[in-house]
Design a protein around this motif. Structure first.
Motif, short mmCIF file in Angstrom:
data_model
loop_
_atom_site.label_atom_id
_atom_site.label_comp_id
_atom_site.label_asym_id
_atom_site.label_seq_id
_atom_site.Cartn_x
_atom_site.Cartn_y
_atom_site.Cartn_z
N ARG A 49 2.76 -5.14 -1.78
CA ARG A 49 1.37 -5.45 -2.09
C ARG A 49 0.65 -4.19 -2.55
NH1 ARG A 49 -1.50 -8.46 2.73
NH2 ARG A 49 -0.66 -6.68 3.87
N VAL A 50 -0.29 -4.42 -3.51
CA VAL A 50 -1.14 -3.33 -4.00
C VAL A 50 -2.53 -3.54 -3.41
CG1 VAL A 50 -2.07 -2.18 -6.02
CG2 VAL A 50 0.23 -3.17 -6.11
N GLN A 89 -9.11 -10.76 7.62
CA GLN A 89 -8.75 -10.50 9.01
C GLN A 89 -7.52 -9.58 9.07
OE1 GLN A 89 -7.82 -14.31 10.81
NE2 GLN A 89 -6.29 -14.82 9.25
N GLY A 90 -7.22 -9.18 10.32
CA GLY A 90 -6.10 -8.29 10.55
C GLY A 90 -6.49 -6.83 10.40
N GLU A 91 -5.50 -5.97 10.43
CA GLU A 91 -5.78 -4.53 10.35
C GLU A 91 -6.26 -4.09 8.97
OE1 GLU A 91 -1.13 -3.25 9.48
OE2 GLU A 91 -2.10 -2.59 11.33
N ASP A 92 -6.01 -4.94 7.96
CA ASP A 92 -6.46 -4.63 6.60
C ASP A 92 -7.71 -5.44 6.23
OD1 ASP A 92 -4.38 -2.83 6.13
OD2 ASP A 92 -3.02 -4.43 5.49
N ALA A 93 -8.50 -5.84 7.24
CA ALA A 93 -9.72 -6.63 6.97
C ALA A 93 -10.66 -5.84 6.09
CB ALA A 93 -10.40 -7.00 8.28
N ASN A 94 -11.34 -6.58 5.14
CA ASN A 94 -12.27 -6.02 4.15
C ASN A 94 -11.57 -5.14 3.10
OD1 ASN A 94 -14.53 -7.30 5.35
ND2 ASN A 94 -14.76 -5.58 6.80
N ALA A 95 -10.24 -5.14 3.06
CA ALA A 95 -9.52 -4.47 1.97
C ALA A 95 -9.36 -5.45 0.81
CB ALA A 95 -8.15 -4.00 2.45
N VAL A 96 -9.24 -4.94 -0.40
CA VAL A 96 -9.11 -5.79 -1.58
C VAL A 96 -7.65 -5.74 -2.03
CG1 VAL A 96 -9.87 -6.21 -3.94
CG2 VAL A 96 -11.49 -5.33 -2.24
N ALA A 97 -6.97 -6.89 -2.02
CA ALA A 97 -5.58 -6.99 -2.47
C ALA A 97 -5.56 -7.24 -3.98
CB ALA A 97 -4.86 -8.09 -1.72
N LEU A 98 -4.71 -6.55 -4.68
CA LEU A 98 -4.63 -6.67 -6.15
C LEU A 98 -3.28 -7.22 -6.60
CD1 LEU A 98 -6.34 -3.30 -7.11
CD2 LEU A 98 -7.32 -5.58 -7.21
N GLN A 132 0.71 -9.28 -5.11
CA GLN A 132 1.89 -9.17 -4.25
C GLN A 132 3.12 -9.40 -5.12
OE1 GLN A 132 2.03 -10.66 -0.02
NE2 GLN A 132 3.40 -12.20 -0.95
N TYR A 133 4.16 -8.56 -4.92
CA TYR A 133 5.33 -8.57 -5.82
C TYR A 133 6.61 -8.56 -5.00
CZ TYR A 133 1.70 -7.19 -9.11
OH TYR A 133 0.55 -7.15 -9.85
N ARG A 134 7.67 -9.17 -5.61
CA ARG A 134 8.95 -9.24 -4.94
C ARG A 134 9.83 -8.01 -5.22
NH1 ARG A 134 11.61 -15.06 -5.76
NH2 ARG A 134 13.01 -14.06 -4.26
N ASN A 135 9.48 -7.22 -6.20
CA ASN A 135 10.25 -5.99 -6.45
C ASN A 135 9.29 -4.82 -6.63
OD1 ASN A 135 9.64 -5.73 -9.47
ND2 ASN A 135 10.53 -7.79 -9.37
N ARG A 136 9.77 -3.69 -6.39
CA ARG A 136 8.92 -2.49 -6.39
C ARG A 136 8.48 -2.12 -7.80
NH1 ARG A 136 8.59 1.23 -2.21
NH2 ARG A 136 7.51 3.14 -2.76
N GLU A 137 9.35 -2.37 -8.80
CA GLU A 137 8.99 -2.00 -10.16
C GLU A 137 7.70 -2.71 -10.60
OE1 GLU A 137 11.92 -2.73 -9.14
OE2 GLU A 137 13.24 -1.04 -9.65
N GLY A 138 7.60 -4.01 -10.31
CA GLY A 138 6.38 -4.74 -10.67
C GLY A 138 5.17 -4.20 -9.96
N GLN A 174 -5.02 2.33 -11.36
CA GLN A 174 -5.40 3.74 -11.41
C GLN A 174 -6.06 4.10 -12.73
OE1 GLN A 174 -1.73 5.73 -10.56
NE2 GLN A 174 -1.90 5.47 -8.33
N ALA A 175 -5.57 3.50 -13.82
CA ALA A 175 -6.18 3.74 -15.13
C ALA A 175 -7.62 3.24 -15.18
CB ALA A 175 -5.34 3.07 -16.22
N ALA A 176 -7.96 2.22 -14.34
CA ALA A 176 -9.33 1.70 -14.30
C ALA A 176 -10.25 2.53 -13.42
CB ALA A 176 -9.32 0.26 -13.81
N GLY A 177 -9.72 3.55 -12.76
CA GLY A 177 -10.55 4.45 -11.96
C GLY A 177 -10.50 4.21 -10.47
N PHE A 178 -9.51 3.46 -9.97
CA PHE A 178 -9.41 3.19 -8.54
C PHE A 178 -8.18 3.91 -7.98
CE2 PHE A 178 -11.60 -0.38 -10.50
CZ PHE A 178 -12.71 -0.52 -9.70
N GLN A 179 -8.14 4.01 -6.65
CA GLN A 179 -7.02 4.67 -5.96
C GLN A 179 -6.34 3.67 -5.02
OE1 GLN A 179 -5.97 7.70 -6.71
NE2 GLN A 179 -7.62 7.87 -8.23
N PRO A 180 -5.40 2.84 -5.52
CA PRO A 180 -4.74 1.85 -4.67
C PRO A 180 -3.61 2.49 -3.88
CG PRO A 180 -3.93 1.67 -6.91
CD PRO A 180 -4.96 2.74 -6.93
N ARG A 181 -3.05 1.68 -2.99
CA ARG A 181 -1.86 2.09 -2.23
C ARG A 181 -0.87 0.95 -2.22
NH1 ARG A 181 -2.20 0.60 3.44
NH2 ARG A 181 -4.15 -0.54 3.85
N LEU A 182 0.42 1.30 -2.04
CA LEU A 182 1.50 0.31 -2.07
C LEU A 182 1.96 0.07 -0.63
CD1 LEU A 182 3.41 -1.36 -3.91
CD2 LEU A 182 4.98 0.58 -3.88
#
Length: 276
Positions: free
Chosen positions: A168-169, A200-209, A211-217, A226-234
């Protein structure tokens, strides 16, 4: 008286000498030495003698056949014999030691040229996959250990056999719901889609961008965010997959050498076309 007697004696003596002088024989000239055979006789010709008379006198000489006659009309000139150099005393021959003659060295016969060996055909490139590694960091560390034994390297994750792995991103969680909604507005304004707010959960109020089945995607999605100016995490969830180090072996390197250097547990043959 005595004076008259002396005068008479002297007159008688003078008369006797005069008679002896008149009655004596003419002196005989010494005979010339015999001429060597084959040598021309030289004769002196007085200045007033006619050339023809000189030629007749020369013809009467006994050595005439051996003489070279001058043509008529020329005055014969006596040749002066060249001075003979005094003979040098004979010296004993000096004994000389003959130097040994060294025979010429034999010319070496050139060896026949060997036929040129055709160049060996270039070895085709060989590629391998080294692994498995627990995560990407371990695979990157193995790449550093392998060094120049492997090139054109890429890190690839192989999903778990169960297929339950997910990636997930996410954007970092906001302090409250209102801030999360403000972040969504900025995402929409940047032209991104496929988003939702985790409630809800430990990632409550986070924005998900996504979900992928492989890491390359998932990594491609992160690059766009990141090109749009945000700092996501995997974030990975479910069963984690395995990471492999893939690349082309250096010339003359065996797969076992690269495996030992990188610390990988396995080495698999790989088609080099897959690296392009």
């Amino acid at each position: 008286m005595l004076t008259r007697a002396l005068i008479v004696v002297l007159a008688i003596l003078n008369l006797g000498v005069a008679c002896w002088w008149l009655l004596r024989d003419a002196p005989q000239k010494p005979a010339p030495p015999p001429q060597a055979p084959g040598v021309a006789e030289l004769r002196w010709v007085p200045g007033g003698v006619d050339a023809a008379a000189a030629a007749e006198a020369t013809a009467a000489a006994p050595t005439a056949p051996l003489m070279e006659r001058e043509p008529a009309g020329k005055t014969a000139v006596a040749a002066t014999p060249a001075p003979v150099a005094p003979a040098k005393p004979e010296t004993a021959p000096v004994a000389t030691t003959a130097k040994p003659v060294t025979p010429p060295a034999p010319t070496p016969t050139p060896a026949p040229e060997k036929p040129a060996t055709p160049p060996a055909a270039a070895e085709p490139p060989r590629c391998v996959a080294l692994g498995p590694f627990a995560d990407r960091a371990a695979a990157a560390g193995a790449q550093g250990k392998a060094g120049n034994l492997i090139s054109q390297v890429r890190l690839r994750e192989q999903p778990a056999a169960s297929g339950s792995a997910r990636y997930r991103v996410l954007l970092p969680a906001a302090a409250n719901r209102e801030e999360a909604q403000a972040t969504v507005k900025r995402i929409v304004a940047a032209g991104l889609s496929d988003y939702y707010i985790i409630s809800q959960g430990e990632d409550a109020n986070a924005v998900a961008l996504g979900q992928y089945r492989n890491r390359e995607g998932a990594e491609r999605r992160m690059a766009a965010v990141q090109a749009a100016g945000f700092q996501p995490r995997l974030v990975a969830s479910g069963d984690a997959g395995q990471w492999w180090l893939e690349g082309q072996l250096a010339a003359g390197t065996q797969p076992a050498q690269a495996q030992q250097r990188s610390g990988a547990a396995q080495s698999r043959s790989l088609e080099c076309a897959r690296l392009r």
